[in-house]
Design an enzyme around this catalytic site. Structure first.
Site, PDB file in Angstrom:
ATOM      1  N   ASP A 125      -6.143   6.059  -3.487  1.00 29.39           N
ATOM      2  CA  ASP A 125      -6.252   5.392  -2.196  1.00 29.39           C
ATOM      3  C   ASP A 125      -5.355   6.182  -1.219  1.00 29.39           C
ATOM      4  OD1 ASP A 125      -6.384   3.152  -0.294  1.00 29.39           O
ATOM      5  OD2 ASP A 125      -4.332   2.714  -0.954  1.00 29.39           O
ATOM      6  N   ASP A 127      -3.740   4.947   2.446  1.00 26.96           N
ATOM      7  CA  ASP A 127      -2.644   4.223   3.115  1.00 26.96           C
ATOM      8  C   ASP A 127      -1.863   3.376   2.120  1.00 26.96           C
ATOM      9  OD1 ASP A 127      -2.826   4.539   6.216  1.00 26.96           O
ATOM     10  OD2 ASP A 127      -4.883   4.394   5.497  1.00 26.96           O
ATOM     11  N   ASP A 327      -2.929   0.434  -3.494  1.00 30.43           N
ATOM     12  CA  ASP A 327      -1.931  -0.602  -3.170  1.00 30.43           C
ATOM     13  C   ASP A 327      -2.518  -1.883  -2.596  1.00 30.43           C
ATOM     14  OD1 ASP A 327      -2.702   0.579  -0.670  1.00 30.43           O
ATOM     15  OD2 ASP A 327      -0.974  -0.433   0.221  1.00 30.43           O
TER      16      ASP A 327
HETATM   17  O1  LIG Z   1      -7.967   2.098   1.763  1.00 32.16           O
HETATM   18  P1  LIG Z   1      -6.785   2.614   2.502  1.00 32.16           P
HETATM   19  O2  LIG Z   1      -6.722   4.116   2.564  1.00 32.16           O
HETATM   20  O3  LIG Z   1      -5.496   2.032   1.982  1.00 32.16           O
HETATM   21  O4  LIG Z   1      -6.969   2.096   3.998  1.00 32.16           O
HETATM   22  C1  LIG Z   1      -6.807   0.714   4.305  1.00 32.16           C
HETATM   23  C2  LIG Z   1      -6.459   0.562   5.771  1.00 32.16           C
HETATM   24  O5  LIG Z   1      -5.343   1.427   5.979  1.00 32.16           O
HETATM   25  C3  LIG Z   1      -4.888   1.599   7.317  1.00 32.16           C
HETATM   26  O6  LIG Z   1      -4.183   0.429   7.715  1.00 32.16           O
HETATM   27  C4  LIG Z   1      -3.018   0.172   6.960  1.00 32.16           C
HETATM   28  O7  LIG Z   1      -2.104   1.270   7.124  1.00 32.16           O
HETATM   29  C5  LIG Z   1      -1.608   1.441   8.484  1.00 32.16           C
HETATM   30  C6  LIG Z   1      -0.746   2.698   8.513  1.00 32.16           C
HETATM   31  O8  LIG Z   1       0.306   2.622   7.602  1.00 32.16           O
HETATM   32  C7  LIG Z   1      -0.860   0.188   8.925  1.00 32.16           C
HETATM   33  O9  LIG Z   1      -0.390   0.337  10.261  1.00 32.16           O
HETATM   34  C8  LIG Z   1      -1.817  -1.017   8.819  1.00 32.16           C
HETATM   35  O10 LIG Z   1      -1.117  -2.198   9.128  1.00 32.16           O
HETATM   36  C9  LIG Z   1      -2.387  -1.125   7.413  1.00 32.16           C
HETATM   37  O11 LIG Z   1      -3.361  -2.153   7.345  1.00 32.16           O
HETATM   38  C10 LIG Z   1      -6.026   1.947   8.244  1.00 32.16           C
HETATM   39  O12 LIG Z   1      -5.539   2.005   9.568  1.00 32.16           O
HETATM   40  C11 LIG Z   1      -7.167   0.974   8.103  1.00 32.16           C
HETATM   41  O13 LIG Z   1      -8.231   1.387   8.920  1.00 32.16           O
HETATM   42  C12 LIG Z   1      -7.627   1.012   6.653  1.00 32.16           C
HETATM   43  O14 LIG Z   1      -8.717   0.142   6.451  1.00 32.16           O
END
Ligand SMILES: O=P(O)(O)OC[C@H]1O[C@H](O[C@H]2O[C@H](CO)[C@@H](O)[C@H](O)[C@H]2O)[C@H](O)[C@@H](O)[C@@H]1O
Length: 384
Positions: A125, A127, A327
């Protein structure tokens, strides 16, 4: 992107499937039931039903509770600083939790014992796994050392990133060509060109930036205009809510509320619910301080893992050990797929205890990096 194939919609590729022409959805991608599980195939099913009472839900405390609990890392920080509660309690709770989800680093020998004589396939993954969670999603860059660790791992094992972000965005952040990318929670997969894969028929042949043959699989392609429209509506409806950020992830839309005052969270949820009233073929899920709007399709990160294993020619081999590191709630679908039949290992990245379908845990992205290095060292030592 140069598309070479005449298949414009992989979703409509299989004429044998009864409900696809009615729904415009491949019957392998069945609509979700209210509790998130797939309906069984129903020949006369026309349009998947929207979850009833989204606004009622929003007004109920359960919705807000879900929003509040959507970022355990922040909860922990707030709790510790506001109550002055000693960190001993949370340390003890974490240690107890780790009995069920042992550290993938501390248990490396045990974990890797199962990989002996097997090919490891790695799914990551983005983020919260490869990059730490930050307030501004546009600033979630990956460190150079993490990039080097992922590159080294990808040289040793077939590796794919599976993210909720758009594929373009996540591949730009990762910046490596040695691996495969799946964006939009697996609804946009650029995988290997694998002539023997049965899924080949559902793909568009394409070439990547290095002019390598690849397969493009986009099961939600017909939703693109709808998602664009919803994205614009969500930007408009939330524009006066300070701190809200709406992100277009191509086949899904993220509405971030991390930087929004808690008293405005209900308004966000209501606004999103208001828009979704007009889109029964879209559904809402929660992530870490984010509401995610996505198509009603039985397709998720778990399905993406299965798809990639298949197209890598690794799906029916006993000598393959898939490892998925993630995560978030959306990663649980992938953990479940690996847990089923003890096929492989899910590793949850979390600094606080939470229930999971993963088998192991890592505390944060720095531990993920350490684990990747362990894998590479192990691989090199076995090649000697
Ligand atoms: O599947 P992932 O790669 O984990 O993506 C899931 C979402 O991640 C991002 O948002 C998350 O991370 C951001 C940066 O650290 C944070 O600001 C936010 O609060 C989190 O939800 C991304 O911006 C989303 O579009 C993804 O869906």
């Amino acid at each position: 992107m140069d598309l070479k194939s005449s298949h414009t919609s992989p979703v409509l590729a299989d004429p044998a499937l009864i409900n696809e022409s009615m729904l415009g959805i491949h019957s392998g991608l069945l609509p979700y039931s209210h509790n998130g599980t797939a309906f069984s195939p129903a020949p006369f099913l026309t349009i998947p039903r929207r979850k009833p009472g989204i606004l009622d839900d929003v007004r109920s405390s359960s919705w807000l509770d879900a929003m509040k609990s959507s970022s355990p890392t922040h909860n922990k920080v707030n709790k510790d600083s506001s109550t002055g509660q000693s960190s001993n309690d949370s340390d003890n709770a974490y240690r107890t939790w780790m009995l069920k989800y042992p550290s993938a680093i501390a248990s490396f020998e045990q974990l890797i014992n199962c990989a002996k004589h097997k090919r490891v396939a790695l799914f990551l993954d983005y983020d919260g796994t490869l990059s730490p969670i930050v307030d501004n999603p546009d600033h979630a860059v990956m460190s150079c050392s993490m990039r080097a660790a992922v590159r080294n791992a990808a040289k040793c094992f077939p590796t794919a990133i599976i993210s909720g972000r758009s594929r373009d965005k996540v591949s730009e952040f990762v910046g490596l060509t040695e691996l495969y990318y799946a964006g939009s929670h697996g609804m946009d997969i650029m995988g290997p060109a694998q002539p023997n894969s049965k899924d080949q028929t559902k793909c568009n042949m394409s070439i990547d930036k290095q002019c390598k043959d690849v397969n493009l699989f986009q099961p939600a392609s017909e939703f693109l205009p709808m998602i664009d429209e919803v994205f614009r509506s969500l930007v408009e409806i939330t524009k006066d809510i300070v701190g809200t950020k709406v992100e277009n992830n191509k086949f899904c839309v993220s509405v971030h509320y991390r930087n929004v005052e808690e008293k405005s969270w209900t308004i966000i949820a209501e606004s999103v619910g208001e828009i979704l009233k007009h889109y029964p073929r879209l559904r809402l899920t929660h992530g870490r301080k984010v509401l995610e709007v996505r198509p009603v399709l039985n397709w998720d990160k778990g399905k993406a893992v299965e798809f990639l294993l298949e197209s890598l020619g690794l799906s029916h081999c006993d000598n393959v050990l898939p490892i998925y590191i993630g995560d978030d709630r959306t990663d649980e679908d992938a953990f479940k797929v690996l847990k089923k039949g003890s096929r492989g290992y899910g590793i949850l990245v979390s600094s606080v205890p939470k229930e999971s379908n993963a088998s192991y845990s890592l505390r944060d992205p720095s531990e993920v990096m350490e684990f990747l290095k362990c894998l590479v060292s192990w691989k090199k030592s076995t090649a000697l």
